[in-house]
Design an enzyme around this catalytic site. Structure first.
Site, mmCIF file in Angstrom:
data_model
loop_
_atom_site.group_PDB
_atom_site.id
_atom_site.type_symbol
_atom_site.label_atom_id
_atom_site.label_comp_id
_atom_site.label_asym_id
_atom_site.label_seq_id
_atom_site.Cartn_x
_atom_site.Cartn_y
_atom_site.Cartn_z
ATOM 1 N N GLY A 93 1.003 -1.183 0.034
ATOM 2 C CA GLY A 93 0.184 0.070 0.142
ATOM 3 C C GLY A 93 0.929 1.205 -0.058
ATOM 4 O O GLY A 93 2.035 1.112 0.500
ATOM 5 N N GLN A 128 3.142 9.868 1.530
ATOM 6 C CA GLN A 128 4.426 9.149 1.573
ATOM 7 C C GLN A 128 5.305 9.697 0.184
ATOM 8 O O GLN A 128 6.288 9.458 0.100
ATOM 9 C CB GLN A 128 4.031 7.629 1.499
ATOM 10 C CG GLN A 128 3.642 7.124 2.671
ATOM 11 C CD GLN A 128 3.618 5.657 2.763
ATOM 12 O OE1 GLN A 128 2.616 4.926 2.118
ATOM 13 N NE2 GLN A 128 4.638 5.019 3.277
ATOM 14 N N CYS A 139 6.724 -0.486 6.783
ATOM 15 C CA CYS A 139 6.355 0.731 5.983
ATOM 16 C C CYS A 139 7.303 1.100 5.416
ATOM 17 O O CYS A 139 8.577 1.250 5.785
ATOM 18 C CB CYS A 139 5.808 1.750 7.060
ATOM 19 S SG CYS A 139 5.372 3.094 6.424
ATOM 20 N N LEU A 140 7.210 1.842 3.937
ATOM 21 C CA LEU A 140 8.265 2.226 3.190
ATOM 22 C C LEU A 140 8.655 3.419 3.764
ATOM 23 O O LEU A 140 9.996 3.912 3.489
ATOM 24 C CB LEU A 140 7.549 2.461 1.802
ATOM 25 C CG LEU A 140 7.181 0.908 1.007
ATOM 26 C CD1 LEU A 140 6.578 1.378 -0.347
ATOM 27 C CD2 LEU A 140 8.271 0.050 0.904
ATOM 28 N N HIS A 192 -3.751 0.936 7.874
ATOM 29 C CA HIS A 192 -2.357 1.218 7.868
ATOM 30 C C HIS A 192 -2.524 2.528 6.934
ATOM 31 O O HIS A 192 -1.963 3.609 7.398
ATOM 32 C CB HIS A 192 -1.403 0.338 7.488
ATOM 33 C CG HIS A 192 -0.038 0.713 7.398
ATOM 34 N ND1 HIS A 192 1.052 0.076 8.171
ATOM 35 C CD2 HIS A 192 0.606 1.659 6.593
ATOM 36 C CE1 HIS A 192 2.183 0.902 7.768
ATOM 37 N NE2 HIS A 192 1.770 1.446 6.728
ATOM 38 N N GLU A 193 -2.988 2.493 5.797
ATOM 39 C CA GLU A 193 -3.141 3.681 4.742
ATOM 40 C C GLU A 193 -3.867 4.635 5.519
ATOM 41 O O GLU A 193 -3.579 5.936 5.069
ATOM 42 C CB GLU A 193 -3.595 3.112 3.380
ATOM 43 C CG GLU A 193 -2.628 1.972 2.697
ATOM 44 C CD GLU A 193 -1.258 2.230 2.750
ATOM 45 O OE1 GLU A 193 -0.860 3.414 2.800
ATOM 46 O OE2 GLU A 193 -0.343 1.540 3.207
ATOM 47 N N HIS A 220 -1.976 6.642 7.542
ATOM 48 C CA HIS A 220 -1.020 7.839 6.851
ATOM 49 C C HIS A 220 -1.871 9.161 6.528
ATOM 50 O O HIS A 220 -1.161 10.148 6.684
ATOM 51 C CB HIS A 220 -0.423 7.127 5.577
ATOM 52 C CG HIS A 220 0.573 6.273 5.760
ATOM 53 N ND1 HIS A 220 1.749 6.772 6.357
ATOM 54 C CD2 HIS A 220 0.950 4.840 5.424
ATOM 55 C CE1 HIS A 220 2.652 5.777 6.664
ATOM 56 N NE2 HIS A 220 2.246 4.520 5.944
HETATM 57 NI NI NI Z 1 3.214 2.798 5.608
#
Ligand code: NI
Length: 177
Positions: A49, A54, A102-103, A144-145, A148
């Protein structure tokens, strides 16, 4: 299409709530290109995701897809989807803890409690209404998204930091547990 640079934790853009989009904005060439670039960036870095914050865009857009993913092996498939202005409602109080990464927080994993079943209301990439129920890993990725898009990261949701692990230690001590 372009692969975009991913903001890492410490960048204030990750801590701001993202702005809602209008339907006119969604169908604009600029936002359509942004969505394409987000999809390409997510795939390039083996994400499941990616939220627009991000890639330094404070907009309520998230993309997700779970295929055979080397960062998350043996997870159920989730088809490529685009969620704009998503709202989520838990369908029960049931919560499950599982590992997340997480990226924007490279090389770290931790166990995060999430609702196991949620209703999702959003628009798709064409501004059409979506309304569906997501469960288990799919529900986890969406929560999770959603976080963000509201300035939160998975570290904020951990009950404590005792499971926080670098990827190498995660594989050595925790994987498959
Ligand atoms: Ni993330």
């Amino acid at each position: 299409m372009s692969i975009l640079q991913v903001a890492r934790i410490g960048n204030p853009v990750l801590r701001r709530a993202a702005e809602d989009l209008s339907r006119d904005q969604v169908v604009s060439a600029a936002v359509q290109k942004l969505i394409e670039d987000m999809i390409e960036t997510m795939k390039e870095y083996d994400g499941v995701g990616l939220a627009a914050v991000q890639i330094h865009e404070s907009k309520q857009i998230a993309v997700l897809e779970v295929e055979d993913n080397p960062r998350y092996p043996r997870k159920p498939r989730v088809p490529l989807s685009v969620l704009i202005n998503p709202k989520i409602t838990p369908l029960s109080e049931e919560v499950e803890e599982d590992w997340e990464g997480c990226l924007s927080i490279p090389d770290l994993r931790g166990k995060v409690p999430r609702y196991t079943s949620i209703r999702v209301e959003a628009w798709d990439r064409h501004g059409k209404d979506l309304n569906f129920v997501a469960a288990d890993f799919h529900a986890r990725v969406i929560q999770h998204e959603w976080d963000h898009l509201h300035g939160k990261v998975f570290l904020d949701r951990m009950r404590d930091l005792s499971t926080l692990s670098f990827l190498q230690e995660f594989v050595r001590y925790w994987a498959d547990r």
